[in-house]
Design a protein around this motif. Structure first.
Motif, mmCIF file in Angstrom:
data_model
loop_
_atom_site.group_PDB
_atom_site.id
_atom_site.type_symbol
_atom_site.label_atom_id
_atom_site.label_comp_id
_atom_site.label_asym_id
_atom_site.label_seq_id
_atom_site.Cartn_x
_atom_site.Cartn_y
_atom_site.Cartn_z
ATOM 1 N N LYS A 121 0.704 -1.177 0.028
ATOM 2 C CA LYS A 121 0.223 -0.080 -0.007
ATOM 3 C C LYS A 121 0.833 1.296 -0.102
ATOM 4 C CE LYS A 121 -3.964 -2.012 2.255
ATOM 5 N NZ LYS A 121 -4.959 -1.826 3.453
ATOM 6 N N ALA A 122 2.074 1.088 0.778
ATOM 7 C CA ALA A 122 2.687 2.179 0.881
ATOM 8 C C ALA A 122 3.492 2.482 -0.516
ATOM 9 C CB ALA A 122 3.945 2.134 1.964
ATOM 10 N N ALA A 123 3.895 1.516 -0.962
ATOM 11 C CA ALA A 123 4.579 1.209 -2.345
ATOM 12 C C ALA A 123 3.790 1.798 -3.401
ATOM 13 C CB ALA A 123 5.018 0.080 -2.828
ATOM 14 N N ALA A 124 2.382 1.640 -3.400
ATOM 15 C CA ALA A 124 1.410 2.119 -4.404
ATOM 16 C C ALA A 124 1.172 3.578 -4.257
ATOM 17 C CB ALA A 124 0.019 1.330 -4.162
ATOM 18 N N LEU A 125 0.861 4.154 -3.105
ATOM 19 C CA LEU A 125 1.113 5.473 -2.910
ATOM 20 C C LEU A 125 2.238 6.225 -3.198
ATOM 21 C CD1 LEU A 125 -0.359 8.077 -1.656
ATOM 22 C CD2 LEU A 125 0.266 7.388 0.678
ATOM 23 N N MET A 126 3.369 5.840 -3.008
ATOM 24 C CA MET A 126 4.478 6.618 -3.199
ATOM 25 C C MET A 126 4.793 6.302 -4.921
ATOM 26 S SD MET A 126 7.543 5.729 -0.564
ATOM 27 C CE MET A 126 7.121 3.951 -0.408
ATOM 28 N N SER A 127 4.452 5.502 -5.443
ATOM 29 C CA SER A 127 4.547 5.466 -6.882
ATOM 30 C C SER A 127 3.440 6.354 -7.721
ATOM 31 C CB SER A 127 4.233 3.831 -7.338
ATOM 32 O OG SER A 127 5.034 2.995 -6.535
ATOM 33 N N SER A 128 2.097 6.318 -7.110
ATOM 34 C CA SER A 128 1.310 7.181 -7.750
ATOM 35 C C SER A 128 1.688 8.726 -7.425
ATOM 36 C CB SER A 128 0.138 7.246 -6.980
ATOM 37 O OG SER A 128 -0.656 5.639 -7.075
ATOM 38 N N ALA A 159 7.305 12.917 -11.880
ATOM 39 C CA ALA A 159 8.263 12.770 -12.584
ATOM 40 C C ALA A 159 8.347 13.253 -14.029
ATOM 41 C CB ALA A 159 8.302 10.887 -12.880
ATOM 42 N N PRO A 160 7.028 13.658 -14.591
ATOM 43 C CA PRO A 160 7.249 14.254 -15.857
ATOM 44 C C PRO A 160 7.682 15.783 -15.759
ATOM 45 C CG PRO A 160 5.129 13.126 -15.682
ATOM 46 C CD PRO A 160 5.708 12.901 -14.454
ATOM 47 N N LEU A 161 7.407 16.286 -14.276
ATOM 48 C CA LEU A 161 7.826 17.731 -14.193
ATOM 49 C C LEU A 161 9.426 17.637 -14.111
ATOM 50 C CD1 LEU A 161 7.556 20.596 -13.229
ATOM 51 C CD2 LEU A 161 7.173 19.874 -10.938
ATOM 52 N N ILE A 206 7.299 11.354 0.292
ATOM 53 C CA ILE A 206 8.714 10.642 -0.173
ATOM 54 C C ILE A 206 8.365 10.397 -1.547
ATOM 55 C CG2 ILE A 206 9.804 8.248 0.273
ATOM 56 C CD1 ILE A 206 8.999 8.881 3.293
ATOM 57 N N GLY A 207 7.278 9.796 -1.750
ATOM 58 C CA GLY A 207 7.073 9.272 -3.189
ATOM 59 C C GLY A 207 7.247 10.352 -4.340
ATOM 60 N N ALA A 208 6.640 11.570 -4.016
ATOM 61 C CA ALA A 208 6.581 12.775 -4.967
ATOM 62 C C ALA A 208 7.967 13.307 -5.035
ATOM 63 C CB ALA A 208 5.798 14.055 -4.276
ATOM 64 N N THR A 209 8.973 13.260 -3.883
ATOM 65 C CA THR A 209 10.208 13.680 -4.247
ATOM 66 C C THR A 209 10.981 12.760 -5.018
ATOM 67 O OG1 THR A 209 10.176 14.731 -1.853
ATOM 68 C CG2 THR A 209 12.109 14.511 -2.895
ATOM 69 N N SER A 210 10.769 11.425 -4.587
ATOM 70 C CA SER A 210 11.628 10.334 -5.407
ATOM 71 C C SER A 210 11.236 10.525 -7.057
ATOM 72 C CB SER A 210 11.051 9.295 -4.969
ATOM 73 O OG SER A 210 11.583 8.057 -5.816
ATOM 74 N N GLY A 211 10.066 10.976 -7.186
ATOM 75 C CA GLY A 211 9.603 10.978 -8.654
ATOM 76 C C GLY A 211 9.900 12.158 -9.372
ATOM 77 N N LEU A 212 10.254 13.254 -8.672
ATOM 78 C CA LEU A 212 10.760 14.468 -9.235
ATOM 79 C C LEU A 212 12.212 14.386 -9.796
ATOM 80 C CD1 LEU A 212 10.522 17.446 -9.842
ATOM 81 C CD2 LEU A 212 11.233 18.036 -7.641
ATOM 82 N N VAL A 214 17.466 8.649 -12.484
ATOM 83 C CA VAL A 214 17.713 7.581 -11.223
ATOM 84 C C VAL A 214 16.283 7.131 -10.780
ATOM 85 C CG1 VAL A 214 19.691 8.637 -10.620
ATOM 86 C CG2 VAL A 214 17.597 9.194 -9.471
ATOM 87 N N GLY A 215 16.809 5.737 -10.087
ATOM 88 C CA GLY A 215 15.415 5.159 -9.737
ATOM 89 C C GLY A 215 14.529 5.809 -8.411
ATOM 90 N N GLY A 216 15.299 6.700 -7.677
ATOM 91 C CA GLY A 216 14.941 7.309 -6.488
ATOM 92 C C GLY A 216 14.977 6.501 -5.309
ATOM 93 N N GLY A 217 15.697 5.590 -5.159
ATOM 94 C CA GLY A 217 15.739 4.753 -4.058
ATOM 95 C C GLY A 217 16.718 5.318 -3.057
ATOM 96 N N PHE A 218 17.571 6.268 -3.486
ATOM 97 C CA PHE A 218 18.425 6.900 -2.614
ATOM 98 C C PHE A 218 17.881 7.787 -1.810
ATOM 99 C CE2 PHE A 218 18.142 9.808 -6.215
ATOM 100 C CZ PHE A 218 18.154 11.013 -5.915
ATOM 101 N N ILE A 219 16.447 8.235 -2.274
ATOM 102 C CA ILE A 219 15.795 8.998 -1.436
ATOM 103 C C ILE A 219 14.816 8.061 -0.634
ATOM 104 C CG2 ILE A 219 13.620 10.472 -1.463
ATOM 105 C CD1 ILE A 219 14.771 12.086 -3.856
ATOM 106 N N ILE A 220 14.167 7.207 -1.177
ATOM 107 C CA ILE A 220 13.222 6.068 -0.394
ATOM 108 C C ILE A 220 13.779 5.395 0.677
ATOM 109 C CG2 ILE A 220 11.478 4.376 -0.818
ATOM 110 C CD1 ILE A 220 11.456 5.148 -3.896
ATOM 111 N N VAL A 221 14.855 5.102 0.588
ATOM 112 C CA VAL A 221 15.457 4.017 1.659
ATOM 113 C C VAL A 221 15.780 4.865 2.856
ATOM 114 C CG1 VAL A 221 17.557 2.689 2.221
ATOM 115 C CG2 VAL A 221 16.385 2.361 0.191
ATOM 116 N N PRO A 222 16.395 5.963 2.761
ATOM 117 C CA PRO A 222 16.728 6.896 4.039
ATOM 118 C C PRO A 222 15.727 7.424 4.572
ATOM 119 C CG PRO A 222 17.974 7.972 1.998
ATOM 120 C CD PRO A 222 17.230 6.452 1.622
ATOM 121 N N ALA A 223 14.635 7.857 3.637
ATOM 122 C CA ALA A 223 13.411 8.479 4.328
ATOM 123 C C ALA A 223 12.628 7.574 4.937
ATOM 124 C CB ALA A 223 12.666 8.979 3.129
ATOM 125 N N LEU A 224 12.408 6.159 4.364
ATOM 126 C CA LEU A 224 11.520 5.306 5.324
ATOM 127 C C LEU A 224 12.319 4.947 6.461
ATOM 128 C CD1 LEU A 224 10.250 2.819 2.516
ATOM 129 C CD2 LEU A 224 8.921 4.420 3.958
#
Length: 268
Positions: free
Chosen positions: A69-76, A82-84, A154-160, A167-177
């Motif tokens: 559920k968290a993965a789906a929210l972050m991905s959305s 990401a387009p921005l 977290i998801g919005a920042t990762s997508g940006l 990049v895949g965004g894991g460098f933000i997701i992992v330390p943030a979680l």
């Protein structure tokens, strides 16, 4: 082909072990080692990172580690921003993007090194309260507006950054979680890999459909060996010390950051 294969193997291995670092290391590696332009390296990296993330996420789902559920929210949220990031990247010189990469990698290195340091038992509390808490009974997040807002941010920042830097965004997701939740490291890595796969997949479609992009023939080996490295990393991860992995990752990021800054300053 040999160099491309080695780079792909290293990228996939680091992703499998840490849930991050694939894209943040792959782009400068392709640019500095192979001389690939960053605007070509970014979508190639996204393909490799997305496919490798899918393999890692499947393994995490099989083991019950993914907080889906968290993965789906972050991905959305990441798919929205990401387009921005892509639009911003198109209006910035390659040198600026590389300097931005170096700064981010230096910060990630510093944070990883901090986490690897032994902590005093007098400072650490046994069960610190964080904004996003997992129920000990269900093993799932106790959802509330605050939790949803934190996970979404977290998801919005990762997508940006996914769209802007490739990049895949894991460098933000992992330390943030790790900072904002009490999720265990195995779940953090597995959840991060699922988000990476989803966000990168959404972003790469836009990049590959661009009429200005042509797939470099020598990049196929890079992608294939990134998948091999992911599989090896997921098998080896439970057998290695988390502290050793953190120190190794911090060292690699620091070295890459220094190299990128030196090369960029020299006009490369």
């Amino acid at each position: 082909m040999i160099i491309e294969s080695i780079l792909g193997m290293v990228v996939g291995l680091i992703m499998g072990l840490t849930g991050a670092g694939g894209g943040i290391l792959a782009v400068p590696a392709l640019v500095l080692v192979l001389g690939t332009d960053i605007k070509v390296a970014a979508p190639v990296t996204l393909v490799a990172v997305s496919l490798a993330g899918i393999l890692g996420a499947i393994d995490g789902l099989r083991r019950g580690w993914v907080r889906y559920k968290a993965a789906a929210l972050m991905s959305s949220m990441g798919a929205v921003t990401a387009p921005l990031g892509v639009m911003i990247a198109r209006h910035l010189p390659s040198a600026w993007l590389m300097v931005m990469f170096a700064c981010i990698m230096a910060f990630v290195s510093f944070r990883s090194y901090q986490k690897a340091l032994p902590r005093s038992s007098t400072i650490v509390t046994e069960n610190p309260i964080k904004p996003c808490m997992v129920s000990p009974e269900t093993g799932r997040f106790v959802w509330s507006p605050r939790v949803a807002a934190t996970i979404g941010a977290i998801g919005a920042t990762s997508g940006l950054f996914t769209g802007m830097l490739g990049v895949g965004g894991g460098f933000i997701i992992v330390p943030a979680l790790q900072k904002f939740s009490n999720v265990g490291i195995h779940s953090v890595v597995a959840t991060s890999l699922m988000v990476i796969a989803l966000i990168s997949g959404a972003t790469v479609g836009n990049a590959l459909l661009s009429t200005q992009f042509q797939w470099p023939a020598n990049m196929t080996a890079f992608v294939v060996f990134a998948l091999v490295g992911m599989l090896v990393g997921r098998v080896a991860s439970p057998r290695l010390s988390p502290r050793l992995l953190q120190l190794g990752f911090a060292t690699v990021c620091a070295l890459v950051a220094i190299t990128v800054l030196v090369k960029t300053a020299a006009g490369i």
